[in-house]
Write an enzyme that holds these catalytic residues in place. Structure first.
Site: not given
Length: 265
Positions: A80, A87, A123-125
């Protein structure tokens, strides 16, 4: 073009005032608003509770998933701040500055879900879901699965899946519905997560192989020690006792007792 397609998609589906997002898509976005690793524990538990599994296999499963998620979080935050990508809310409000005539600016656009205070890509998720999915796929193979979990951000709701791919895909799309991540980000993140999960599986398999070899060696050593004991002959005479190896000379009383137990003095 990917950029224009994905920006317009999230502007339509991920906005707070969106009229294109369905009620179920909104529910999915809010369910996966909680993005910490514990939300995945219910899914792993679904596999662990499958009839016929033993406690050792489940311990290894949870350990491998935990390792995969830890590695994934390290990797995602390193990436990141390497890419430092904007965003969707920033990109949409400044679409007139992106150099692409196919995108249109909306200066009042807001995402459905509040934006976390860190960059967009990856994206972490999606990485977590990909990592967990890879570990579970290695565990169950092509067998049928019934997965389920709950979420602190969707009280009273339990979501269920009969496919690991469906579960991973839902997590990725939830970030689009929530207005947090572009589709191309989620796709790349799932691939990254899969690689991390597969690495965790290989590490666990290697550890198991080493343990198996060590177990065999321990048995062989015990058998050799038993074979070194004196054997009583008829008439009370005994076979000559083998000499203690020089390298095994006792250094304390405990070792002396150990060798005496095996008849070596």
């Amino acid at each position: 073009e990917t950029w224009a397609r994905d920006l317009e998609e999230i502007k339509a589906l991920g906005g707070r005032a969106s009229t294109h997002r369905s009620a179920e898509q909104t529910e999915i976005a809010r369910f996966w608003d909680y993005s910490m690793p514990p939300i995945y524990h219910g899914i792993v538990r679904s596999v662990a509770l499958t009839p016929g599994r033993d406690i050792a296999a489940n311990a290894r499963l949870f350990a491998t998933v935990a390792q995969a998620m830890d590695d994934a979080l390290i990797a995602v935050f390193d990436a990141k701040y390497h890419f430092n990508f904007w965003r969707p809310v920033t990109a949409i409000r400044n679409a007139d500055l992106d150099g692409n005539d196919a995108t249109t600016r909306d200066g009042t656009w807001l995402p459905l879900i509040d934006v976390p205070m860190h960059p967009e890509y990856p994206s972490g998720h999606s990485i977590l879901a990909g990592a967990v999915g890879a570990v579970l796929q290695a565990e169950v193979g092509t067998g049928a699965v019934k997965l389920a979990t709950t979420s602190p951000t969707a009280k009273g709701v339990t979501r269920q899946w009969t496919s690991i791919d469906d579960f991973v895909r839902e997590v990725a799309m939830a970030r689009v519905y929530g207005g947090l991540h572009f589709r191309f980000t989620n796709e790349a993140s799932v691939v990254m997560g899969n690689s991390i999960g597969e690495l965790a599986v290989r590490r666990q398999q290697t550890a198991q192989a080493v343990q198996a070899v060590q177990a065999v060696q321990a048995v062989q050593a015990a058998q050799a020690a038993r074979a070194a004991r004196p054997v009583q002959r008829t008439g009370g005479a005994s076979r000559a006792e083998p000499a203690r190896p020089a390298a095994a000379a006792p250094t304390d009383k405990g070792q002396e007792e150990y060798w005496r137990h095996f008849g070596v003095s």
